[in-house]
Design an enzyme around this catalytic site. Structure first.
Site, PDB file in Angstrom:
ATOM      1  N   TRP A   1      -0.130   5.269  18.669  1.00 29.42           N
ATOM      2  CA  TRP A   1      -0.513   5.247  17.258  1.00 29.42           C
ATOM      3  C   TRP A   1      -0.166   3.935  16.579  1.00 29.42           C
ATOM      4  CZ3 TRP A   1      -2.314   8.452  13.221  1.00 29.42           C
ATOM      5  CH2 TRP A   1      -1.960   8.051  11.926  1.00 29.42           C
ATOM      6  N   MET A   2      -1.061   3.426  15.748  1.00 29.05           N
ATOM      7  CA  MET A   2      -0.708   2.347  14.814  1.00 29.05           C
ATOM      8  C   MET A   2      -1.210   2.683  13.412  1.00 29.05           C
ATOM      9  SD  MET A   2      -3.361  -0.803  14.964  1.00 29.05           S
ATOM     10  CE  MET A   2      -3.273  -0.910  13.171  1.00 29.05           C
ATOM     11  N   ASN A   3      -0.488   2.148  12.398  1.00 35.87           N
ATOM     12  CA  ASN A   3      -1.034   2.192  11.044  1.00 35.87           C
ATOM     13  C   ASN A   3      -0.856   0.846  10.355  1.00 35.87           C
ATOM     14  OD1 ASN A   3       1.581   3.870  11.124  1.00 35.87           O
ATOM     15  ND2 ASN A   3       1.452   3.599   8.936  1.00 35.87           N
ATOM     16  N   ASP A   4      -0.280   0.780   9.189  1.00 40.05           N
ATOM     17  CA  ASP A   4      -0.363  -0.408   8.324  1.00 40.05           C
ATOM     18  C   ASP A   4      -0.115  -1.752   9.012  1.00 40.05           C
ATOM     19  OD1 ASP A   4       0.080   1.910   6.885  1.00 40.05           O
ATOM     20  OD2 ASP A   4       1.899   1.215   5.921  1.00 40.05           O
TER      21      ASP A   4
ATOM     22  N   SER B   1       6.873  -0.215   6.297  1.00 37.55           N
ATOM     23  CA  SER B   1       6.092  -1.436   6.059  1.00 37.55           C
ATOM     24  C   SER B   1       6.840  -2.496   5.271  1.00 37.55           C
ATOM     25  CB  SER B   1       4.791  -1.073   5.339  1.00 37.55           C
ATOM     26  OG  SER B   1       3.954  -0.430   6.264  1.00 37.55           O
TER      27      SER B   1
ATOM     28  N   TRP C   1       1.360   9.897  14.016  1.00 34.77           N
ATOM     29  CA  TRP C   1       2.339   9.146  13.224  1.00 34.77           C
ATOM     30  C   TRP C   1       3.769   9.589  13.553  1.00 34.77           C
ATOM     31  CZ3 TRP C   1       6.209  10.010   9.676  1.00 34.77           C
ATOM     32  CH2 TRP C   1       6.641   8.905   8.956  1.00 34.77           C
TER      33      TRP C   1
ATOM     34  N   GLN D   1       2.625  -1.154  11.930  1.00 36.01           N
ATOM     35  CA  GLN D   1       3.358   0.090  12.133  1.00 36.01           C
ATOM     36  C   GLN D   1       2.901   0.710  13.453  1.00 36.01           C
ATOM     37  OE1 GLN D   1       5.524   2.031   9.292  1.00 36.01           O
ATOM     38  NE2 GLN D   1       5.973  -0.104   9.737  1.00 36.01           N
TER      39      GLN D   1
ATOM     40  N   ASP E   1       7.842  -0.547   0.846  1.00 33.78           N
ATOM     41  CA  ASP E   1       6.779  -1.526   1.101  1.00 33.78           C
ATOM     42  C   ASP E   1       6.924  -2.795   0.256  1.00 33.78           C
ATOM     43  OD1 ASP E   1       5.912   0.619   2.632  1.00 33.78           O
ATOM     44  OD2 ASP E   1       4.483   1.306   1.125  1.00 33.78           O
TER      45      ASP E   1
HETATM   46  N1  DQQ Z   1       2.946   3.714   5.832  1.00 33.18           N
HETATM   47  C1  DQQ Z   1       2.720   3.973   4.446  1.00 33.18           C
HETATM   48  C2  DQQ Z   1       3.769   3.127   3.790  1.00 33.18           C
HETATM   49  C3  DQQ Z   1       4.932   3.265   4.698  1.00 33.18           C
HETATM   50  C4  DQQ Z   1       4.300   3.301   6.043  1.00 33.18           C
HETATM   51  C5  DQQ Z   1       1.321   3.645   4.016  1.00 33.18           C
HETATM   52  C6  DQQ Z   1       4.971   4.255   7.008  1.00 33.18           C
HETATM   53  O1  DQQ Z   1       4.045   3.517   2.475  1.00 33.18           O
HETATM   54  O2  DQQ Z   1       5.827   2.175   4.576  1.00 33.18           O
HETATM   55  O3  DQQ Z   1       0.386   3.974   4.985  1.00 33.18           O
HETATM   56  O4  DQQ Z   1       4.338   4.248   8.246  1.00 33.18           O
END
Ligand code: DQQ
Length: 507
Positions: free
Chosen positions: A53-56, A117, A80, A72, A190
């Site tokens: 998984w990846m995000n921000d 993040s 997640w 992330q 963030d």
């Molecule tokens: N993803 C959220 C952020 C947080 C991060 C936004 C956690 O607020 O820091 O997608 O994975």
């Protein structure tokens, strides 16, 4: 595919943590990554980790001739959780090489439950990360409760120890340990820092129940000690009662604050979308007065982060999220990818403009041009789910021009530019057509596996996910209802690596 997070996590960390350019994969992991790479729904020219998984996007930075992008990452599963910072490096923002994990939670530390993040800055010649650490804490110190998690969020500092940005030294204690005294926040995360003369400033995504999401503004002389000033900007709740304050507009995530074309921009993510606003920033009072705003992308796009490229262009990266259930993500073994690099500019009326960086054109393979008219629609079977389609020129001839993807003859996705109704429609999303003449008179679509990034007139963007596409069974159709012929250009797009960006591995 069945995942055992613990085992997987150890394997993945071992693999990426080896740091060598050519790391031998275990036979099992190699088979797993190779199987994932064959998945036709997995993008082939967008950045994503080899699996999981990846995000921000986090801390993008151009450093010593290379573009570094962190993100992330859950190294142990394709849903997640267990947030680390993945790392990739590129000479051109297109072709990437995976690097070892940059940040991992420190057991017993303020980021023991995750490295959330954050951003990168250069401090006295050394790249530094400011990011959010999360940990378990007594209830009165918890700042994040979203219905699932209860965590304390603090802002952490880490300094690069080498120019390849492979090793980072964390300060043990947070540099911003708690929200402003007396404020009952809906979140505290963030950080987005910037420098102005002798001062460093930092916005933090936050909000208050019943009041609205906001950005808290801090100031420092040297990144280690911060003083709270006031709210840089704030919004209003949408009135919904939701467990997660991000869904009610009472929490803003991932603020980004910067200047483009002499205009100040603030981006933030809330209610499942990203809002842009442009306006005026009073540097002595340190207040932002928004003048124009809008939705940055009308689709599956979240938590973007910008940085300045080598040639001063402002480039935006965003997380292209999945829209299918977790069970399907687990079965796929991968989730999420990075958007293409988008160049930000500001139009004459202060509106945000956004176009794919010219570097994306280096991916173009064979070109085809067709002319479409009311009498002669275009329809073609796609052998590859990796194409760019462009309709250059003003298509405002009181017609509806529709680009459609069909699977086994049935529409799976379509985008209609309706110049009579002055709107763009795509599934259940409708948004106003940018006013003519378009600054960038082009409709551009990038299809990559299950991802479609659409750019309308250089002003509006929409990212779609479609999981029913199959090479060979998918057809592309372009139809127009007007009297004018439209010219459509198409390119097959080259994958950025033979094995979906697993260049750090040897097979
Ligand atoms: N993803 C959220 C952020 C947080 C991060 C936004 C956690 O607020 O820091 O997608 O994975």
């Amino acid at each position: 595919m069945c995942y055992s997070p613990g085992v997987n996590r150890r394997r993945f960390l071992k693999t990426l943590g080896g740091g060598a350019a050519a790391v031998a994969l275990s036979r099992a992991l190699r088979a797993e990554v190779e199987a994932i790479a064959k998945d036709p729904l997995r993008p082939s020219y967008h950045l994503l980790p080899p699996h999981n998984w990846m995000n921000d996007p986090n801390g993008p930075i151009f450093w010593k001739g290379q573009y570094h992008l962190f993100y992330q990452l859950n190294p142990g599963d394709s849903v997640w959780g267990d947030m680390h910072w993945g790392h990739a490096v590129s000479p051109d923002m297109i072709h990437w090489r995976h690097q070892p994990i940059a940040l991992a939670p420190t057991p017993g530390g303020p980021d023991s439950e995750g490295c959330f993040s954050g951003s990168a800055v250069v401090y006295h010649g050394t790249p530094a990360f400011i990011y959010t650490g999360v940990q378990n804490a007594p209830l009165d110190q918890v700042t994040l409760h979203d219905g699932n998690d209860k965590l304390r969020e603090t802002q952490m500092l880490a300094m690069a120890e080498d120019d390849a940005l492979l090793h980072w030294k964390k300060l043990e204690q947070p540099v911003i340990p708690a929200p402003p005294p007396g404020m009952k926040v809906t979140g505290f995360r963030d950080p987005c820092p910037w420098r102005d003369g002798p001062w460093w400033y930092c916005g933090i995504g936050s909000g208050e129940r019943g009041v609205g999401g906001c950005v808290l503004l801090y100031r420092s002389r040297g990144l280690r000690t911060w003083e709270y000033l006031h709210k840089l900007a704030e919004g209003k709740p949408n009135g919904k009662q939701t467990a997660n304050p991000c869904d009610s507009g009472e929490m803003w995530e991932c603020p980004d604050f910067f200047t483009v074309d002499k205009r100040t921009c603030l981006f933030y993510s809330t209610e499942g979308k990203v809002i842009w606003s442009t306006g005026d920033y009073d540097r002595s009072g340190m207040r932002f007065a928004p003048r124009r705003d809008g939705v940055l992308d009308h689709g599956a796009y979240y938590a973007p982060k910008s940085f300045e490229a080598a040639d001063s262009r402002r480039i935006l990266w965003g997380w292209i999220r999945e829209t299918r259930p977790d069970a399907e993500l687990k079965a796929a073994g991968w989730a999420g990818c990075m958007s293409l690099p988008r160049v930000l500019t500001i139009g004459a009326q202060g509106q945000l403009e956004m176009n794919p960086a010219k570097e994306v054109e280096s991916l173009r393979g064979a070109r085809e041009e067709v002319v479409v008219s009311r009498a002669a629609p275009f329809r073609r079977k796609l052998s590859e789910l990796a194409i760019e389609l462009q309709v250059p020129g003003d298509i405002s001839n009181a017609a509806t021009t529709t680009v459609r993807l069909l699977v086994d003859g049935r529409p799976a996705w379509e985008l209609a530019i309706d110049t009579s109704a002055k709107e763009v429609r795509c599934g259940d999303v409708t948004f106003p057509l940018p006013g003519m003449p378009w600054a960038h008179p082009t409709l551009r679509l990038f299809l990559d596996g299950s991802v479609i990034e659409s750019f309308v007139g250089g002003r509006e963007a929409l990212t779609s996910r479609v999981y029913t596409l199959t090479p060979g069974a998918t057809e592309l159709e372009v139809v127009t209802t007007g009297g004018k012929e439209i010219r459509v250009e198409m390119w097959g797009m080259k994958a950025i690596s033979a094995d979906r960006m697993t260049a750090a591995f040897s097979f």
